[in-house]
Design a protein around this motif. Structure first.
Motif, PDB file in Angstrom:
ATOM      1  N   LEU A  20      51.037  21.875  28.506  1.00 44.68           N
ATOM      2  CA  LEU A  20      50.751  21.555  27.012  1.00 44.68           C
ATOM      3  C   LEU A  20      49.456  21.886  26.640  1.00 44.68           C
ATOM      4  O   LEU A  20      49.140  21.600  25.530  1.00 44.68           O
ATOM      5  N   ALA A  21      48.617  22.375  27.597  1.00 47.40           N
ATOM      6  CA  ALA A  21      47.196  22.720  27.245  1.00 47.40           C
ATOM      7  C   ALA A  21      46.984  23.645  26.062  1.00 47.40           C
ATOM      8  O   ALA A  21      46.393  23.593  25.212  1.00 47.40           O
ATOM      9  N   GLY A  22      48.103  24.581  26.207  1.00 53.80           N
ATOM     10  CA  GLY A  22      47.855  25.753  25.174  1.00 53.80           C
ATOM     11  C   GLY A  22      48.024  25.271  23.794  1.00 53.80           C
ATOM     12  O   GLY A  22      47.093  25.352  22.836  1.00 53.80           O
ATOM     13  N   PRO A  23      49.231  24.621  23.414  1.00 56.03           N
ATOM     14  CA  PRO A  23      49.411  24.216  21.915  1.00 56.03           C
ATOM     15  C   PRO A  23      48.392  23.036  21.603  1.00 56.03           C
ATOM     16  O   PRO A  23      48.115  22.888  20.368  1.00 56.03           O
ATOM     17  N   VAL A  24      48.211  22.124  22.354  1.00 58.94           N
ATOM     18  CA  VAL A  24      47.286  21.097  22.042  1.00 58.94           C
ATOM     19  C   VAL A  24      45.932  21.675  21.828  1.00 58.94           C
ATOM     20  O   VAL A  24      45.386  21.161  20.581  1.00 58.94           O
ATOM     21  N   GLY A  25      45.440  22.542  22.680  1.00 55.46           N
ATOM     22  CA  GLY A  25      44.191  23.095  22.520  1.00 55.46           C
ATOM     23  C   GLY A  25      44.204  23.891  21.044  1.00 55.46           C
ATOM     24  O   GLY A  25      43.139  23.609  20.359  1.00 55.46           O
ATOM     25  N   ALA A  26      45.197  24.409  20.780  1.00 53.44           N
ATOM     26  CA  ALA A  26      45.038  25.168  19.264  1.00 53.44           C
ATOM     27  C   ALA A  26      45.377  24.350  18.261  1.00 53.44           C
ATOM     28  O   ALA A  26      44.363  24.648  17.388  1.00 53.44           O
ATOM     29  N   VAL A  27      45.847  23.282  18.447  1.00 53.43           N
ATOM     30  CA  VAL A  27      45.626  22.173  17.311  1.00 53.43           C
ATOM     31  C   VAL A  27      44.570  21.626  17.142  1.00 53.43           C
ATOM     32  O   VAL A  27      43.699  21.569  16.118  1.00 53.43           O
ATOM     33  N   THR A  45      44.697  28.790   8.977  1.00 56.68           N
ATOM     34  CA  THR A  45      44.196  27.703  10.031  1.00 56.68           C
ATOM     35  C   THR A  45      45.439  26.538   9.636  1.00 56.68           C
ATOM     36  O   THR A  45      45.778  25.951  10.927  1.00 56.68           O
ATOM     37  N   LEU A  46      46.085  26.409   8.601  1.00 53.33           N
ATOM     38  CA  LEU A  46      47.012  25.251   8.498  1.00 53.33           C
ATOM     39  C   LEU A  46      48.241  25.959   9.326  1.00 53.33           C
ATOM     40  O   LEU A  46      49.027  24.989   9.766  1.00 53.33           O
ATOM     41  N   SER A  52      51.408  25.155  15.944  1.00 56.75           N
ATOM     42  CA  SER A  52      51.059  24.701  17.619  1.00 56.75           C
ATOM     43  C   SER A  52      51.521  23.360  17.760  1.00 56.75           C
ATOM     44  O   SER A  52      51.965  23.119  18.925  1.00 56.75           O
ATOM     45  N   SER A  53      51.417  22.331  16.722  1.00 53.70           N
ATOM     46  CA  SER A  53      52.104  21.024  16.855  1.00 53.70           C
ATOM     47  C   SER A  53      53.523  21.185  17.128  1.00 53.70           C
ATOM     48  O   SER A  53      54.136  20.401  17.701  1.00 53.70           O
ATOM     49  N   ALA A  54      54.205  22.132  16.484  1.00 51.54           N
ATOM     50  CA  ALA A  54      55.638  22.145  16.645  1.00 51.54           C
ATOM     51  C   ALA A  54      55.881  22.603  17.974  1.00 51.54           C
ATOM     52  O   ALA A  54      56.837  22.151  18.718  1.00 51.54           O
ATOM     53  N   ASP A  86      61.517  28.975  22.032  1.00 50.10           N
ATOM     54  CA  ASP A  86      60.670  29.227  21.008  1.00 50.10           C
ATOM     55  C   ASP A  86      59.202  28.919  21.177  1.00 50.10           C
ATOM     56  O   ASP A  86      58.320  29.776  20.679  1.00 50.10           O
ATOM     57  N   ALA A  87      59.069  27.810  22.094  1.00 49.99           N
ATOM     58  CA  ALA A  87      57.567  27.154  22.012  1.00 49.99           C
ATOM     59  C   ALA A  87      56.938  28.171  23.064  1.00 49.99           C
ATOM     60  O   ALA A  87      55.652  28.318  22.948  1.00 49.99           O
ATOM     61  N   THR A  88      57.526  28.746  23.975  1.00 47.27           N
ATOM     62  CA  THR A  88      56.898  29.575  25.026  1.00 47.27           C
ATOM     63  C   THR A  88      57.002  31.113  24.715  1.00 47.27           C
ATOM     64  O   THR A  88      56.680  31.938  25.611  1.00 47.27           O
TER      65      THR A  88
END
Length: 221
Positions: A20-27, A45-46, A52-54, A86-88
């Motif tokens: 989870l570090a990748g997408p949470v960090g990007a948010v 940015t949006l 990333s949240s998705a 999709d997320a990975t």
């Protein structure tokens, strides 16, 4: 036993935090770019924050279904795995999945019970991570009057050579050839789950991929 369970819990937490570090960090990075003035947000940015949240949401749904309290129906397996893939997805593209007929998944759920979802999701993740550079995953279900076999085959990039991860096979089969780490703890848990359902794992490596057959005997159910 308590010490062993505590170690496994720590390893699993480490693994989940890494996922989870990748997408949470990007948010967090996107929010930091905006600062305290929303008017500073540009489309790029949006989009970063939204994508990333998705991705974090899809990963969480998959993790909850695969490693949390057993819930859902076999019909949920496809959407959960598709969301996770999709997320990975990497720059090389998304892993393509070949699915069995919907009726076969439903029958599998009836034969294996409430933990059928977890078994299949964890087996898919095990297969994907056993073969580095995986480009495709084929899932099939074979049934007879006395047994049920879940067959998975993962194939890598035909233009590159990848060696299947022996630590994943060792952890899943419980052979003790490799130590249990945060990188293969999910494989260990998959093996434990399969055996608790009366199943047995078999790995067969070939030049461009790995086949994993998991057979459940009705006599052990």
């Amino acid at each position: 036993m308590v010490e062993t369970d505590l170690k496994l819990a720590r390893l699993l937490c480490t693994r989940l935090c890494h996922d989870l570090a990748g997408p949470v960090g990007a948010v967090a990075a996107g929010v930091e770019l905006i600062g305290t003035d929303p008017e500073q947000a540009d489309e790029e940015t949006l989009a970063l924050i939204g994508d990333s949240s998705a991705a974090a949401s899809r990963k969480l749904k998959f993790i909850r279904a695969a490693l949390g309290v057993s819930m859902g129906s076999p019909e949920d397996i496809k959407s959960l795995l598709d969301g996770y893939l999709d997320a990975t997805a990497s720059m090389g593209g998304r892993v393509e999945v070949s699915w069995p007929a919907p009726g076969e998944l439903s029958t599998m759920g009836e034969r294996l019970g409430a933990e059928a979802n977890q078994a299949v999701l964890n087996l898919c993740l095990l297969a994907l991570e056993t073969q580095p550079g995986c480009r495709s995953l084929a899932l099939a279900v074979d049934m007879s009057s006395s047994s049920l076999t879940i067959n998975l085959e993962v194939l890598g990039d035909p233009n590159r050579t990848f060696t299947p991860r022996e630590d994943m096979r060792s952890a899943a089969c419980g052979t003790g050839e490799h130590p249990i780490t945060a990188k293969n703890v999910q494989a260990f848990i998959t093996g434990q789950l399969v055996r608790s359902l009366g199943g047995a794992l078999e790995f067969v490596a070939h030049p461009n991929g790995v086949k994993i057959a998991t057979t459940f005997s009705d006599s052990h159910r």
